[in-house]
Write a protein that holds these residues in place. Sequence first.
Motif, short mmCIF file in Angstrom:
data_model
loop_
_atom_site.label_atom_id
_atom_site.label_comp_id
_atom_site.label_asym_id
_atom_site.label_seq_id
_atom_site.Cartn_x
_atom_site.Cartn_y
_atom_site.Cartn_z
N TYR A 1 -9.12 2.65 -2.03
CA TYR A 1 -8.08 3.72 -2.18
C TYR A 1 -8.53 5.07 -1.73
O TYR A 1 -9.55 5.40 -1.71
CB TYR A 1 -7.67 3.89 -3.79
N SER B 1 0.79 -1.20 0.03
CA SER B 1 -0.18 -0.12 -0.09
C SER B 1 0.79 1.24 0.00
O SER B 1 1.81 1.29 0.68
CB SER B 1 -0.82 -0.02 1.37
N SER C 1 -10.76 -0.36 4.77
CA SER C 1 -11.92 0.59 5.17
C SER C 1 -13.16 0.31 5.58
O SER C 1 -13.92 0.87 6.11
CB SER C 1 -12.20 1.28 3.62
N GLY D 1 -3.06 3.94 -0.79
CA GLY D 1 -3.87 2.80 -0.44
C GLY D 1 -3.39 1.48 -1.32
O GLY D 1 -2.06 1.74 -1.99
N PRO D 2 -4.14 0.59 -1.67
CA PRO D 2 -5.53 0.44 -0.81
C PRO D 2 -5.11 -0.04 0.75
O PRO D 2 -4.25 -0.27 1.04
CB PRO D 2 -6.01 -0.76 -1.45
N ILE D 3 -6.19 0.60 1.47
CA ILE D 3 -6.34 0.33 3.05
C ILE D 3 -7.37 -0.29 3.28
O ILE D 3 -8.35 -0.35 2.47
CB ILE D 3 -6.31 1.74 3.62
#
Length: 605
Positions: free
Chosen positions: A335, A270, A389, A385-387
Amino acid sequence: MGGKNGAGDEENQKGKTASVDLGDFIIIKEGEAEILMHAQNEVFYNKTQVNNRDISIAVLRTFVAKRKEEHEALPSRKTETTKKAVEEKSSEPALEKEPLESAMGSEKSNGDCEIAEDMDEDGSSNISEEPTNTTGLKHQRELKPPRVLEALSASGLRALRYAREVEGIGRVVALDNDKVSVEACRRNIKFNGSVASEKVESHLADARVYMLTHPKEFDVVDLDPYGSPSVFLDSAVQSVVDGGMLMCTATDMAVLCGGNGEVCYSKYGSYPLRGKYCHEMALRILLASIESHANRYKRYIVPVLSVQMDFYVRVFVRIYTSASAMKNTPLKLSYVYQCVGCDSFHLQPIGRTASKNTSVRYLPGFGPVVPQDCSDCGKKFNMGGPIWSAPMHDQEWVTSILSDVKSMKDSYPAYDRIVAVLTTISEELPDIPLFLSLHNLCATLKCTSPSAVIFRSAVVNAGYRISGTHVNPLGLKSDAPMNVIWDIMRCWVKSHPVKAQPPDQAGSVILAKGPELEANFTRAVASLSKAQAKKVARFLPNPERHWGPKLRAGRQITSKHVSLLGPQALNGSIDHQHEEGEEGEEGGEESNAKRQKIDESASDS
C-alpha cells in the motif's frame, strides 16, 4: 487466416476479397506488413501505436531466443531426474506408480498440482503418454515454434507484423468479435501474400470465451484493447502456457492515474493516487491486477518489461505455475501512503516472512509505517494501492532487447523512440518503486530549483543511489528516505533563501526544522547516467501533431474531433462522404446501404 481450414464461409470470404476495389482503400505500410484501410473508420487503426507494435516485436524476438536457450538447458536436468526415477522404480517394484509420477512432476516447473491439471476433459490422464526412457526424451520434448494469440486484432496489422518479422514464430491466431474487423483482417492476410496466409488465421469470436476454451495453449497472448483490459485478464492468464508471455496494454489512463479512483478499484482492485508518479503507479496497479488473477489458478507473474509511452501503459510478463512460489505474492505488493501536504510517500508491504532453521513462515506485514500525521509537514496521508512493489523490469531482458533492436535498426519504424525508452529503462533503479519530482519538492518549499545534476550529486554524496525514470524526464528514483531528501532541500534553501510563507503551509513547517544531514553539493561522478554523459536522447518529442488516441471504430468524424485528430482528418472525412453522395445519386444502391450503416452506427454510439 485459416486458408487451410477449407470452410465454406471462408471460401466465400476469399471471393469477396478478390472482388474488392482497391480504389476504396488506403494502403498503409508498417514494417514488412501492408494493410488496406477504408476511409470511413470501419476498422480501428492508430498510427501512434507503431511504438507499441515495435517494442512488442522486439520483446517477442527476445522471448523466442530465450525460450530456445531455456529449452536447450532442460535435457541434462530432465535426464538426471528420469534416471533417478528409473532406479527407484527398479529398486521398489511394489511401488510402480509413484516413481513415474514423481519423475513427471519434477520435469514440470508447475509444482505439485500439475498432475491433476493434466487430466483430459473426459477424466483420462496424459501421464502414460510420457516415455520414461532417456534415449527418447530429447525427441519427445522437441521444441515447437511458439503459438501467438492476438486477442483483439481489428485490422490484423499486429498479427501480420508478428508473422512476417519475427523469425521462428509459429501460428498466429487473430481474434475479433466484430464481423467487419474479421473481414478486414482476412482481406489483409490475403493482401500480404503466402507467408501471412500460412501463419496467420483470423476468427470471429469473443476473446474471453476463446481463451477460456483454449487453456495453456498459447506461448504468447497479446491484449491490446481499446480502453481497459480488466475483463480479459482472468481468461488470458489461463490461456498462456507455463513460462509463456502475456503482453497487455491499458489505455484508460484517466482511471489508472486517479481521475476516477472508485472506477479503478472496481476494475483493477487497487485505489490510485494523484501524485507525479501516477503513470508508474498505473503500471504497478496493472501488474498487481494480473498477479491477482493469476494467483486464483496457482500461477504467478514475472515482469520482464513495463513501459509507459504516449497515452497508455504496456506490460510484458511471464506466467508460471507453482503453488509454493505463489505464496510470495504478498511480499511483492504494498500500500502507498501519500502526504497531502508535501511529496513524502511511504510503502507498506502487505506481507513478510519469518525464517526458523529451514522453515519459512508467511506473516502479515508490520505496520503502520507512518504515524497519523506526516513527520515532515504535519499533514494527513492518503492511502492507495495495493500496487506491485517488486521490480517491474528484468534488466537482463532489457539489455538483450536493446542490443537486438540496435542490431536491426532498419526493422523498426519507431527505432529512435523505442531505443530512447529502452535506454532510460536500462538505467533505472529496478528495486525502487515510484519516484520523486524535483520540481514538486521545490514547489512545496517555494524555492528555486537546483539542477538535476546538483541534486543527484547531493544524494550520491550522502551515500544513496539515484537514477532517472522513463516515465517522467523530471522524475528521480532513490533509495534515500524522505527525511534525507528534505535535509538536502533544507541545505539548498540555506544558500538560496526563500520569502517568508504562512506558518501553517507545508513548506514552512519543513523549513522550520534544522537539517540533521549536512548536504554536499560537490558534483559526483555518478550523478549522470551513461546515456546522459554521452548525451543520448532519452525523451523525444512526438513526430507529428495530434499524436495520440483515436476514435473508436465505427464513429463518424465530426467537428468536435478536430482537437483530437486535426482538421485534415475532418476534411478527408467530409470529402469522402461527398464522393459517396455523388455515387449514390448515380444510382449506387450499395453506396446508399453503406452510408445508412455508418449513420446507424454513429447514432448508436
